[in-house]
Write an enzyme that holds these catalytic residues in place. Structure first.
Site, PDB file in Angstrom:
ATOM      1  CB  THR A 373     -68.536  94.514  10.454  1.00 42.23           C
ATOM      2  OG1 THR A 373     -69.365  93.535  11.025  1.00 42.23           O
ATOM      3  CG2 THR A 373     -69.168  95.036   9.181  1.00 42.23           C
ATOM      4  CG  ASP A 415     -76.483  89.794  12.509  1.00 40.61           C
ATOM      5  OD1 ASP A 415     -76.340  90.128  13.696  1.00 40.61           O
ATOM      6  OD2 ASP A 415     -75.777  90.245  11.593  1.00 40.61           O
ATOM      7  CB  SER A 444     -77.449  93.214   7.751  1.00 47.62           C
ATOM      8  OG  SER A 444     -76.245  93.931   7.889  1.00 47.62           O
ATOM      9  CB  SER A 445     -76.928  97.056  11.624  1.00 48.17           C
ATOM     10  OG  SER A 445     -77.819  96.483  12.526  1.00 48.17           O
ATOM     11  N   GLY A 465     -69.494  97.911  13.215  1.00 51.68           N
ATOM     12  CA  GLY A 465     -70.006  98.264  14.540  1.00 51.68           C
ATOM     13  C   GLY A 465     -71.359  97.676  14.884  1.00 51.68           C
ATOM     14  N   GLY A 466     -71.788  96.620  14.207  1.00 50.40           N
ATOM     15  CA  GLY A 466     -73.058  95.984  14.574  1.00 50.40           C
ATOM     16  C   GLY A 466     -74.183  96.995  14.501  1.00 50.40           C
TER      17      GLY A 466
HETATM   18  O1  DON Z   1     -74.813  92.561   9.634  1.00 48.29           O
HETATM   19  C1  DON Z   1     -74.690  93.103  10.737  1.00 48.29           C
HETATM   20  O2  DON Z   1     -75.318  94.058  11.085  1.00 48.29           O
HETATM   21  C2  DON Z   1     -73.667  92.576  11.728  1.00 48.29           C
HETATM   22  N1  DON Z   1     -73.377  91.180  11.463  1.00 48.29           N
HETATM   23  C3  DON Z   1     -72.452  93.447  11.639  1.00 48.29           C
HETATM   24  C4  DON Z   1     -71.385  93.052  12.666  1.00 48.29           C
HETATM   25  C5  DON Z   1     -70.417  94.139  12.960  1.00 48.29           C
HETATM   26  O3  DON Z   1     -70.498  95.225  12.452  1.00 48.29           O
HETATM   27  C6  DON Z   1     -69.392  93.863  13.982  1.00 48.29           C
HETATM   28  N2  DON Z   1     -68.508  95.012  14.080  1.00 48.29           N
HETATM   29  N3  DON Z   1     -67.918  95.505  14.881  1.00 48.29           N
END
Ligand code: DON
Length: 561
Positions: A373, A415, A444-445, A465-466
């Protein structure tokens, strides 16, 4: 670019390559100029370039995203989705939700086999993992806030794709590490795979992607969602188990949603509402932590981390239970961020010991955790602010490149809660609220956020960062508002993360050991992670002085108009 901003650069490094010089600028102090902070110097420069041509923050954010799709293919994208939070200098706030949607043929148990077992390989890799891309629709929806035409905003990306650019060491490593994955998920050869390993300074030229971008330039939205690009995408789906149809592409719609706004100690936080859990979690965490007057403590001290972790635990338990696409579920946001609810939730907090996660949420299964991301923060010289977080989900998404069109497709379907209690790639569990349904957006986050002071942008912030995204943004805000840290210290300070499940608190490798030891004595389990987040922050003080900082953890870089 370099010539112009040299005197403003507080810290920069230059990577010279055969064809291109890349200057990474980590920190800039400036006034009455627009600034862009993103994960890649060439993308930030694309944004700054369109501001120089007369564009505003929204022109810059569109140009930067297109450029990221070229120079930062691990996460920058036209095959994924994202969220934009904007605050205009007249006080108007808006968000654009261009999150991917589940294809029409998707169904609740599409990743669950005959024996009831969830197959995360299918939700994470290859064609079945792909949600209907939203990014290009998002860029066109942003145009109404822009001053320049799309043709100009996309041009820097076309040039970068056609002429190529020198890759950095981090990019070379990432491409090399993914070679086998790329080969496994693509039948035809792709520009991202070479016979010999990639090294820093190698030129990456993307002719197919340049042609796709030119089609968008000529035909507008239809250049992506209909015609040749759409046909190539659908035929890519048919090469394997993909289910996205031309109808799915034609029907994709962005959603403009009212920003989630709340007060934090006299500052107004403006963030993304559902279907991102980001703003909601941020509100819950900041409000609960405020019950303990965090400003009394030091950044990353035992008490401050304990309070913040316990707020994280309670908020993430709610994420699993209540959060999903508001067009499909009952949206409980206002109740979940009310003092009435949160004060009660906070009653079980005690400084004497860790609260067991089972006490704050219904545990169905113990998940694993893991962590592409990317985030962009922009302010222009007139005080318009924009924060965008955009993603393919994992690094290079599903690893599938649309053959002939040159771009990676997301693996955002992961997700969704593919089965209640089964953790996704970030260890997040969910239930019915985030179950798969056709056309639904996956939770999402991502937490693009703008904090206002006296109604004016004071902080523009966000990170990848998920599931660690909301907790990193939360720390960034607390660092600045409660602990009075400057942008550089806040962005580069070691971070921590807790998400209810697993019960463990993750600490970045250089986190103060004394705090970790003290917390362990109170019953907290700990774990060390190499890196948490890549925060891009802009702070604007009362006198209009801008301090922009790009995270030191990557090639992230600031560019000035
Ligand atoms: O939308 C979301 O929360 C995730 N798909 C974000 C993924 C992400 O931040 C990966 N990063 N390191």
């Amino acid at each position: 670019m370099k010539k112009i901003i040299v005197s403003l650069i507080l810290f920069s490094t230059t990577i010279s390559a055969q064809y291109t010089d890349i200057t990474i600028v980590k920190e800039v102090k400036v006034k009455n100029k627009g600034v862009v902070v993103s994960a890649h110097p060439l993308a930030s420069e694309a944004g700054a370039k369109v501001m120089k041509m007369g564009g505003n923050a929204y022109d810059a954010i569109v140009a930067t995203q297109y450029a990221l799709a070229v120079v930062y293919p691990q996460a920058g994208n036209i095959g994924g989705g994202g969220f934009l939070v904007g605050v205009k200098n007249n006080g108007e706030k808006f968000t654009i939700d261009y999150r991917e949607t589940a294809p029409k043929k998707a169904s609740r148990d599409m990743y669950v086999d005959k024996n009831g077992k969830a197959n995360t390989d299918l939700s994470q890799n290859g064609r079945l993992a792909v949600g209907v891309p939203g990014s290009v629709a998002g860029f066109f929806a942003t145009l109404k806030y822009c001053k320049l035409p799309m043709g100009k905003l996309i041009q820097p990306a076309i040039d970068l794709a056609e002429k190529g650019f020198a890759i950095t060491e981090q990019e070379a490593n990432l491409l090399n590490n993914n070679k086998q994955n790329f080969q496994k998920h693509n039948q035809s050869s792709i520009v991202f795979v070479k016979d010999i390993p990639w090294k820093a300074g190698d030129l990456l030229v993307q002719k197919d992607l340049a042609e796709t971008l030119k089609l968008i330039q000529k035909q507008g939205l239809k250049g992506f969602y209909e015609g040749k690009t759409a046909e190539l995408l659908v035929s890519e789906m048919k090469k394997g188990n993909g289910i996205i149809t031309s109808e799915d592409l034609k029907n994709y719609k962005v959603a403009e949603r009212k920003a989630l706004e709340f007060d934090y100690k006299g500052n107004q936080v403006v963030s993304m509402p559902l279907p991102s859990s980001g703003g909601l979690l941020l509100a819950q965490m900041l409000k609960m932590a405020a019950y303990e007057n965090l400003e009394k403590y030091q950044q990353n001290s035992t008490q401050a981390v304990q309070v913040m972790v316990e707020a994280e635990r309670r908020a993430y338990a709610d994420r699993a239970e209540y959060m999903g696409d508001p067009d499909f579920i009952q949206d409980k946001t206002s109740y979940l961020i009310s003092d009435e609810y949160l004060k009660n939730r906070w009653k079980s907090f005690s400084f004497s010991k860790a609260t067991p996660s089972a006490e704050v949420g219904k545990i169905t299964k113990q998940p694993k955790e893991s962590t592409e991301t990317t985030h962009i923060s922009v302010i222009d010289k007139d005080g318009n602010a924009a924060a965008v977080t955009t993603t393919l989900n994992g690094y290079y998404g599903s690893k599938v490149v649309v053959s002939g069109a040159g771009f990676f497709l997301n693996n955002e379907m992961d997700d969704f809660s593919i089965k209640p209690g089964v953790p996704n790639m970030f260890g997040a569990v969910g239930g019915e609220a985030n179950s798969i349904q056709p056309n639904k957006r996956m939770l999402s986050s991502m937490t693009p956020t703008i904090v206002l002071k006296n109604g004016k942008p004071y902080m523009v912030v966000g990170t990848p960062g998920g599931t660690t995204i909301p907790t990193s943004v939360y720390q960034a805000i607390v660092d600045v508002i409660d602990f009075k840290q400057n942008a550089n210290i806040s962005v580069n300070a070691p971070k921590f993360h807790h998400q209810w499940l697993p019960e463990t608190v993750a600490f970045e490798k250089n986190f103060p050991e004394t705090t970790i030891k003290d917390l362990e004595k109170l019953g907290y389990k700990s774990e060390k992670w190499n890196q948490i987040g890549r925060t891009e922050m802009i702070l604007i003080d009362d006198n209009g002085n801008i301090h922009a900082v790009a995270d030191g953890r990557g090639d992230d870089s600031v560019a000035v108009e």
